[in-house]
Structure formats: C-alpha cells, structure tokens
Design a protein around this motif. Structure first.
Motif, PDB file in Angstrom:
ATOM      1  N   GLN A  59       0.831  -1.202   0.000  1.00  0.00           N
ATOM      2  CA  GLN A  59       0.000   0.000   0.000  1.00  0.00           C
ATOM      3  C   GLN A  59       0.871   1.260   0.000  1.00  0.00           C
ATOM      4  N   TYR A  60       1.906   1.251   0.823  1.00  0.00           N
ATOM      5  CA  TYR A  60       2.773   2.416   0.922  1.00  0.00           C
ATOM      6  C   TYR A  60       3.489   2.686  -0.398  1.00  0.00           C
ATOM      7  N   ASP A  61       4.024   1.609  -1.026  1.00  0.00           N
ATOM      8  CA  ASP A  61       4.717   1.789  -2.301  1.00  0.00           C
ATOM      9  C   ASP A  61       3.793   2.324  -3.385  1.00  0.00           C
ATOM     10  N   LYS A  62       2.517   1.944  -3.332  1.00  0.00           N
ATOM     11  CA  LYS A  62       1.574   2.318  -4.386  1.00  0.00           C
ATOM     12  C   LYS A  62       0.923   3.677  -4.129  1.00  0.00           C
ATOM     13  N   PHE A  63       0.541   3.933  -2.857  1.00  0.00           N
ATOM     14  CA  PHE A  63      -0.221   5.140  -2.562  1.00  0.00           C
ATOM     15  C   PHE A  63       0.536   6.159  -1.700  1.00  0.00           C
ATOM     16  N   GLY A  64       1.693   5.739  -1.167  1.00  0.00           N
ATOM     17  CA  GLY A  64       2.438   6.655  -0.326  1.00  0.00           C
ATOM     18  C   GLY A  64       1.914   6.746   1.089  1.00  0.00           C
ATOM     19  N   ARG A  65       0.957   5.888   1.431  1.00  0.00           N
ATOM     20  CA  ARG A  65       0.406   5.849   2.780  1.00  0.00           C
ATOM     21  C   ARG A  65      -0.235   4.485   3.011  1.00  0.00           C
ATOM     22  N   VAL A  66      -0.616   4.237   4.265  1.00  0.00           N
ATOM     23  CA  VAL A  66      -1.254   2.978   4.624  1.00  0.00           C
ATOM     24  C   VAL A  66      -2.655   3.287   5.110  1.00  0.00           C
ATOM     25  N   PHE A  67      -3.659   2.574   4.544  1.00  0.00           N
ATOM     26  CA  PHE A  67      -5.043   2.793   4.935  1.00  0.00           C
ATOM     27  C   PHE A  67      -5.412   1.793   6.017  1.00  0.00           C
ATOM     28  N   GLU A  68      -5.659   2.326   7.215  1.00  0.00           N
ATOM     29  CA  GLU A  68      -5.945   1.472   8.366  1.00  0.00           C
ATOM     30  C   GLU A  68      -7.396   1.518   8.803  1.00  0.00           C
ATOM     31  N   GLY A  69      -8.216   2.335   8.157  1.00  0.00           N
ATOM     32  CA  GLY A  69      -9.604   2.455   8.573  1.00  0.00           C
ATOM     33  C   GLY A  69      -9.738   3.245   9.849  1.00  0.00           C
ATOM     34  N   GLY A  70      -8.757   4.037  10.184  1.00  0.00           N
ATOM     35  CA  GLY A  70      -8.764   4.833  11.420  1.00  0.00           C
ATOM     36  C   GLY A  70      -7.564   5.726  11.402  1.00  0.00           C
ATOM     37  N   ALA A  71      -7.150   6.154  12.570  1.00  0.00           N
ATOM     38  CA  ALA A  71      -5.988   7.027  12.643  1.00  0.00           C
ATOM     39  C   ALA A  71      -4.762   6.299  12.158  1.00  0.00           C
ATOM     40  N   GLY A  72      -3.863   6.999  11.507  1.00  0.00           N
ATOM     41  CA  GLY A  72      -2.655   6.408  10.969  1.00  0.00           C
ATOM     42  C   GLY A  72      -1.619   6.226  12.023  1.00  0.00           C
ATOM     43  N   PRO A  73      -0.413   5.828  11.611  1.00  0.00           N
ATOM     44  CA  PRO A  73       0.663   5.606  12.554  1.00  0.00           C
ATOM     45  C   PRO A  73       0.905   6.828  13.417  1.00  0.00           C
ATOM     46  N   GLY A  74       0.941   6.584  14.698  1.00  0.00           N
ATOM     47  CA  GLY A  74       1.181   7.670  15.635  1.00  0.00           C
ATOM     48  C   GLY A  74      -0.095   8.305  16.107  1.00  0.00           C
ATOM     49  N   GLY A  75      -1.267   7.947  15.519  1.00  0.00           N
ATOM     50  CA  GLY A  75      -2.536   8.521  15.934  1.00  0.00           C
ATOM     51  C   GLY A  75      -3.126   7.750  17.073  1.00  0.00           C
ATOM     52  N   ALA A  76      -4.424   8.017  17.304  1.00  0.00           N
ATOM     53  CA  ALA A  76      -5.066   7.400  18.453  1.00  0.00           C
ATOM     54  C   ALA A  76      -5.139   5.906  18.315  1.00  0.00           C
ATOM     55  N   ASP A  77      -5.537   5.404  17.116  1.00  0.00           N
ATOM     56  CA  ASP A  77      -5.617   3.966  16.930  1.00  0.00           C
ATOM     57  C   ASP A  77      -4.245   3.357  16.762  1.00  0.00           C
ATOM     58  N   GLY A  78      -3.360   4.115  16.166  1.00  0.00           N
ATOM     59  CA  GLY A  78      -2.028   3.570  15.909  1.00  0.00           C
ATOM     60  C   GLY A  78      -1.214   3.416  17.158  1.00  0.00           C
ATOM     61  N   PHE A  79      -1.521   4.195  18.208  1.00  0.00           N
ATOM     62  CA  PHE A  79      -0.823   4.103  19.481  1.00  0.00           C
ATOM     63  C   PHE A  79       0.680   4.182  19.291  1.00  0.00           C
ATOM     64  N   GLY A  80       1.060   5.199  18.477  1.00  0.00           N
ATOM     65  CA  GLY A  80       2.501   5.412  18.298  1.00  0.00           C
ATOM     66  C   GLY A  80       3.141   4.312  17.491  1.00  0.00           C
ATOM     67  N   GLY A  81       2.398   3.594  16.664  1.00  0.00           N
ATOM     68  CA  GLY A  81       2.978   2.536  15.856  1.00  0.00           C
ATOM     69  C   GLY A  81       2.941   1.197  16.511  1.00  0.00           C
ATOM     70  N   PHE A  82       2.520   1.093  17.756  1.00  0.00           N
ATOM     71  CA  PHE A  82       2.589  -0.177  18.466  1.00  0.00           C
ATOM     72  C   PHE A  82       1.385  -1.058  18.196  1.00  0.00           C
TER      73      PHE A  82
END
Length: 371
Positions: A59-82
C-alpha cells in the motif's frame, strides 16, 4: 509525506531481512532509555511497522500511505505505531511488542504499572516485611514412624527483638509519621517509557513502606525489629512419614521486619536405615534364617517385629530360600491414618558350616535315602 525507506536508510528494493537489520541497528542507537532521540525512535518504529508488513508495504509503495480504517501511525488507533505489532496475525504479542519497542524495553515495567493501579503495591510492601522461610532436616529412626510423636528442634534464626517488641524504635521514644509519604508508605514516581510518562505509586524509600519513622532506632536491632537468636520448637511428627517428606509449620521461619509476617518452617524428614528391617513403601522386609530340617519338615518359629515384640511364623513344608511369608498389619502405618502396611519375611536356608560326627552320619543316611 515521510519517506520510510530513507528513515531506515534502506533502498526500495531492500529485503525484509535488510529492513529488520537496519531497524534493529537504529533502534539501539536512538532508544530513549539509552539516551537517544525519542522522536527519531518513534519515526523508526513507524517506518518499520509499515515496511515489515508485506500488505502495508505494498500500500505504501503504491499510494504513499497505509489505509488502516482509522488514525494512521502515531494517531489514536495507531498508538505510536505499536498497535500493528500487538495485533499482528499469527504473532506472539509479547515478542512482537518487545520488537516494536526496540527490544530494549523492559516489558515488566508495564506489569508493574498496572499492578500499582490495581493495588499491587500493598502486597509488595507486606511481602517485603515478611520473614524468610527456613528449611531444616530431621532424622528419625524407623521405629518413630509407627506413631505420631513430639520432637524438639533447635532453630537458629531471626527472632523478634525483645527490647523494642518488634517495633524498631528505642523504648520511650516516639514513632512519627514519615515526612516523605505522609504516613501512607507510598510515594508517586514518574516512569518514562516509549509510550510516554506514567505516574506510578511505589514504596517510600525513606520509611521502606512503613509510613512511620522512629525518632531513635532501637539500639539492639538497629530499627529492624528482629535480631539473630535461638528457638526451641516442639513439633509433632505424624505416623507413617517417609524420607524427603516435607512438613510445613506456618509462621515459624524468620521473624518479619518491624512486626511483619514471619516466614514458614519446612521440616524435611530423613528416616534412618534400620539394622534389621528394610522399608519398602509402607511394607517392611525381614530376612530370616532357617535350618535344613525346618525347611524340609516345616516349623513354627518366632520373628521379631518393628514394635520390639515377636510374631509366630508358620514355615510350610518344603520351604525354599528366597520364599517370602506375609504377616499382615505389621508394617508402617499409612500416612492417611487408615491401616498399616505388612511385614514380609524372606526365608534363607542356612547351610551349617561345621557338623558333628553324629550329624554327618545322619546326613549320609539321608543321602542314601535320596535326600
């Protein structure tokens, strides 16, 4: 847009192993617990969580981002990538989580934090004051297993200080509220982790969790409330015990610090070997010599018992060496208290070493008769 490949210092053609090696090397360098850059470490973790997952990397190679259906890395759902590491399909949460944190993170810290939130500190304070458990060995003769009996054990251990009665303060002096914790025995501590800063409750270092501090510590125990001493302890050893059985006596270990709970005493039993009887579980074995005539003709003989009495034993005609005769209920009492084992008498036909002339003549006559 962040360039995850540049953050990890690898090319877009890098293999999963190359990405993993690069991440580990940089994570060690920038880990906050090792004095590194916390922001840089978070970026490394974010990049690794995307590039180490085949689907997210595509996804990242194709769109330059990852679609997670919520906050991205570092956001509320991503919990800082963890979050990705925690929920990675087929993975082990503990191992993945440690790797996501740079595998230098002390996973036990999280458990300690939650323990403080749910009252774990109180149990730890009590355990810290608890006395040490003691193990001693007690040797008893085989006869002692026949019935419960008292034994006196001499213990060298920590006992309550007589001068201060375990309080730890010099008699006649005041015991004041601890200035640091205000009598609670606990202080708040700031715990800095890769998740951020946590406030936890820990044992007060000034009063060791007591909440109180004496104006003047006891001159004898130096404030511990306990000293080295001797104690004579009377215990009851139950019938039927065997070697390596452990008897626990609660509260008879080392005294606790400042009236803390005492440890426990563990008595390991060793049953000494008997010169006549052998123990086999709850049965006992006795070896008995008989004569040639007794073996051939049968006889009634006396056999000793473990109680020190004798038992009549009926030897059958034609008895052989190695043959065992059973005497019911003359073994060791069962530890459950119900019934006893048996005594087995193993026969041995003793061949005489010296014979009189008359005995030899009789044996020659028996030989002529085919015996």
């Amino acid at each position: 847009m962040k360039d995850y490949y540049q953050i990890l210092g690898v090319s877009k053609e890098a293999s999963p192993d190359d990405i993993k090696k690069a991440y580990r090397k940089l994570a060690h360098k920038y880990h906050p617990d090792k004095g590194g850059d916390e922001q840089k470490f978070k970026e490394l973790n974010e990049a690794y969580q995307v590039l180490s997952d085949n689907g997210k990397r595509q996804q990242y190679d194709k769109f330059g981002r990852v679609f997670e259906g919520g906050a991205g890395p570092g956001g509320a759902d991503g919990f800082g990538g963890f979050r990705w590491a925690w929920g990675q399909p087929g993975g082990h949460a503990h191992e993945d989580f440690e790797e996501a944190a740079g595998f230098g993170f002390d996973f036990q810290d999280v458990g300690d934090i939650f323990d403080e939130f749910f009252g774990g500190s109180q149990e730890r304070r009590q355990e810290a004051k608890r006395g040490r458990d003691i193990e001693v060995e007690l040797q008893i003769p085989l006869e002692a297993t026949l019935q419960s009996r008292p034994e006196t054990i001499a213990l060298s251990k920590l006992i309550m200080c007589d001068r201060c009665q375990g309080v730890g303060a010099e008699p006649g002096t005041k015991v004041n509220e601890c200035f640091s914790c205000r009598g609670t025995g606990e202080v708040q501590q700031i715990k800095r982790t890769v998740f951020g800063s946590f406030t936890r409750v820990g044992v007060c270092p000034e009063c060791s969790g007591e909440g109180m501090r004496p104006d003047k510590p006891c001159n004898v125990c130096k404030g511990e409330g306990r000293v080295k001493g001797e104690e004579q302890l009377a215990v009851t050893i139950p019938a039927g015990v065997d070697t390596n059985q452990i008897i626990r006596v609660e509260g008879k270990g080392d005294a606790g610090r400042k009236k803390g709970r005492a440890g426990d005493l563990y008595i390991r039993i060793v049953v000494k070997k008997h010169p006549v009887f052998q123990r086999r579980g709850d049965d006992i074995l006795l070896k008995k010599d008989i004569t040639l005539s007794q073996a051939a003709l049968g006889d009634e003989v006396e056999a000793p018992t473990l109680e020190g009495t004798t038992s009549l034993l009926q030897i059958p005609e034609g008895a052989e060496t190695g043959q065992s005769l059973r005497v019911k209920g003359k073994g060791i009492p069962h530890f459950s208290g119900l019934g006893r084992g048996d005594m087995f008498v193993e026969l041995n036909i003793a061949t005489p070493k010296k014979l009189s002339r008359e005995q030899k003549q009789l044996l020659w006559q028996l030989k002529e008769q085919g015996l």
